[in-house]
Scaffold this motif. Structure first.
Motif, PDB file in Angstrom:
ATOM      1  N   SER B  71       0.766  -1.235   0.111  1.00 14.47           N
ATOM      2  CA  SER B  71      -0.065   0.219   0.115  1.00 14.47           C
ATOM      3  C   SER B  71       0.677   1.447   0.090  1.00 14.47           C
ATOM      4  O   SER B  71       0.521   2.071  -0.841  1.00 14.47           O
ATOM      5  N   SER B  74       2.769   2.028  -3.255  1.00  9.97           N
ATOM      6  CA  SER B  74       2.133   2.430  -4.364  1.00  9.97           C
ATOM      7  C   SER B  74       1.476   3.884  -4.274  1.00  9.97           C
ATOM      8  O   SER B  74       1.436   4.347  -5.046  1.00  9.97           O
ATOM      9  N   GLU B  75       1.340   4.069  -2.799  1.00  6.02           N
ATOM     10  CA  GLU B  75       1.121   5.551  -2.475  1.00  6.02           C
ATOM     11  C   GLU B  75       2.312   6.533  -2.844  1.00  6.02           C
ATOM     12  O   GLU B  75       1.950   7.507  -3.178  1.00  6.02           O
ATOM     13  N   HIS B  86       0.724  -5.597  -7.856  1.00  7.45           N
ATOM     14  CA  HIS B  86       1.541  -6.329  -7.152  1.00  7.45           C
ATOM     15  C   HIS B  86       1.614  -7.799  -7.200  1.00  7.45           C
ATOM     16  O   HIS B  86       0.822  -8.282  -7.941  1.00  7.45           O
ATOM     17  N   VAL B  91      -2.871 -10.107  -0.271  1.00  5.84           N
ATOM     18  CA  VAL B  91      -3.199  -8.559  -0.327  1.00  5.84           C
ATOM     19  C   VAL B  91      -4.160  -8.474  -1.683  1.00  5.84           C
ATOM     20  O   VAL B  91      -3.921  -8.770  -2.556  1.00  5.84           O
ATOM     21  N   LYS B  94      -7.544  -3.989  -4.270  1.00  5.90           N
ATOM     22  CA  LYS B  94      -7.985  -2.746  -3.932  1.00  5.90           C
ATOM     23  C   LYS B  94      -6.914  -1.811  -2.995  1.00  5.90           C
ATOM     24  O   LYS B  94      -7.039  -0.700  -2.774  1.00  5.90           O
ATOM     25  N   THR B  95      -6.152  -2.769  -2.353  1.00  4.56           N
ATOM     26  CA  THR B  95      -5.127  -2.019  -1.442  1.00  4.56           C
ATOM     27  C   THR B  95      -4.096  -1.033  -1.968  1.00  4.56           C
ATOM     28  O   THR B  95      -3.598  -0.131  -1.590  1.00  4.56           O
ATOM     29  N   LEU B  96      -4.161  -1.270  -3.549  1.00  4.92           N
ATOM     30  CA  LEU B  96      -2.952  -0.339  -4.365  1.00  4.92           C
ATOM     31  C   LEU B  96      -3.696   1.015  -4.279  1.00  4.92           C
ATOM     32  O   LEU B  96      -4.881   1.162  -4.365  1.00  4.92           O
ATOM     33  N   SER B  97      -2.920   1.977  -4.538  1.00  5.48           N
ATOM     34  CA  SER B  97      -3.266   3.267  -4.602  1.00  5.48           C
ATOM     35  C   SER B  97      -4.255   3.392  -5.676  1.00  5.48           C
ATOM     36  O   SER B  97      -4.011   3.175  -6.767  1.00  5.48           O
ATOM     37  N   LYS B 102      -5.078  -0.665 -11.403  1.00  3.43           N
ATOM     38  CA  LYS B 102      -4.593  -1.664 -10.762  1.00  3.43           C
ATOM     39  C   LYS B 102      -4.633  -3.174 -11.265  1.00  3.43           C
ATOM     40  O   LYS B 102      -5.414  -3.239 -11.979  1.00  3.43           O
TER      41      LYS B 102
END
Lengths: 256, 256
Positions: B71, B74-75, B86, B91, B94-97, B102
């Motif tokens: 996370s 990606s932020e 990823h 994981v 949607k955890t990605l920024s 994505k």
């Protein structure tokens, strides 16, 4: 040439028979089984009998029957002072009848009729009550395998217990993985390369060092996620206990 | 030619880099890591950076870092509307920024730097928020593996959980077997052929059918012997519970 009489019609007898047939130093002179139909699949060239009175002369009599039957079969022998061995991991040598000289010839592998076996890699664990018989069992072992080890009954018990863990329990975990995927209509094939790599890795790396995963790195977040996924599953307890055992294994050792 | 920027210096990044380098259809144009020393082992020909401001143009940015860092990494991206994926099993996508498109590119295998990897057999599980990105990830997967599957985040969770069971838990059982032998000064090598056969057997036989052993055949005598052997062992509980689980698995199904 070592002459052998094989007693039994199961997987161990079947694969041992093949291996002895392929070796130049051994000859299976006879196969005994109570029901002759069950040994019909064995090579035609080998004499077959279902009568204890017709057992042939041989250097070694190998009893490859179920654990519970070893004692009874050896008592039924009409011969005396022959070398009679069993092939079981969990049966003590002394279980064999006192009528004959005793020994054990335990190939440490899981056999199924449908799978070919390469005996050369299989550890053969031998034991005998007399030194000259032990020497003969070593020669017999070396005629089919590169790995022959002298293992007494106490050690063999321990070996068989460990074999149950890395074979039967491991296969059960494969089942659990397969069932969990099936619930989501995912194919078990996806896990096969991982299963293979996990097994092959420990050929070069001790399992203590090969250990990875959420429990090993004390990754509480992932462990919680998994337990949540399993909240209605019969496998939740197993997951929790295996995780706890791994945590304990590493924390105990870290504290030393 | 698919241009890739790899983020991370761990085992997954390392082996993916090798695989992409060996493929004609892919090119790793840059490797990013916060500490440059850790990526010094990567091929010299590939540009390396530790600065987000210096990230190169690419078709796909692959974040191969620890689960917890996905996370944040990606932020930290300064780029926008790129395809950022990823490689983690546990994981969610949607955890990605939200800054970028994505996706997930999850190779289902256990990697260690010391062991060579044949990617062609490894299932690559792909997911993307946009259809055209999913197509690109499929092409990317096929450039290194024969097995590419579209798996959503829910399915991937289940897959990862199952992977932990057949990899981490299984390896732990190898440890238990090894430790039990060590107590009797017996070599773990004795179990290796059995471990290999157990893993290879399920490639042709479902684990439910491959199951053997005292628990499967409800052989109370052998189970009692084993529990007695383990009476002072920390593994007694594990033996009892695995045995109970196998008994339950088969009796439940017999009753159906």
């Amino acid at each position: 040439m070592i002459k052998i009489v094989l007693i039994g019609a199961g997987n161990v007898a079947f694969h041992l028979c093949q291996a002895f047939k392929n070796s130049e130093n051994t000859k299976v002179v006879q196969i005994f089984n109570r029901t002759l139909e069950n040994i019909a699949v064995f090579p035609e060239s080998i004499d077959k009998t279902n009568s204890y009175t017709k057992l042939k002369e041989a250097d070694i009599y190998i009893i490859a029957v179920s654990d519970d039957s070893v004692s009874m079969v050896s008592e039924n022998f009409l011969l005396n002072n022959k070398l009679v061995v069993h092939t079981s991991g969990s049966v003590a040598m002394k279980t064999l009848s006192d009528k004959n000289r005793k020994g054990v010839f335990y190939p440490l592998q899981s056999f199924s009729k449908s799978r070919k076996v390469d005996f050369s890699e299989i550890p053969i664990c031998v034991e005998a009550s007399e030194e000259k018989d032990l020497e003969l069992l070593k020669v017999l072992g070396k005629s089919i395998s590169e790995k022959v080890v002298v293992i007494n009954s106490e050690e063999r018990k321990r070996l068989h217990l460990s074999a149950v863990i890395v074979n039967n329990f491991v296969n059960y975990l494969y089942q659990v993985g397969s069932n969990l995927l099936e619930e989501e209509a995912l194919s078990f094939d996806l896990l096969k390369p991982l299963i293979k790599e996990t097994a092959l890795k420990i050929e070069s790396l001790p399992p203590f060092e090969a250990q990875t995963g959420p429990a090993k790195r004390n990754d509480k977040k992932t462990i919680e996620k998994h337990l949540h996924l399993l909240k209605d599953s019969p496998y939740k307890k197993l997951y929790a206990e295996m995780t706890e055992a791994i945590l304990r294994e590493y924390s105990i050792l870290d504290n030393n």
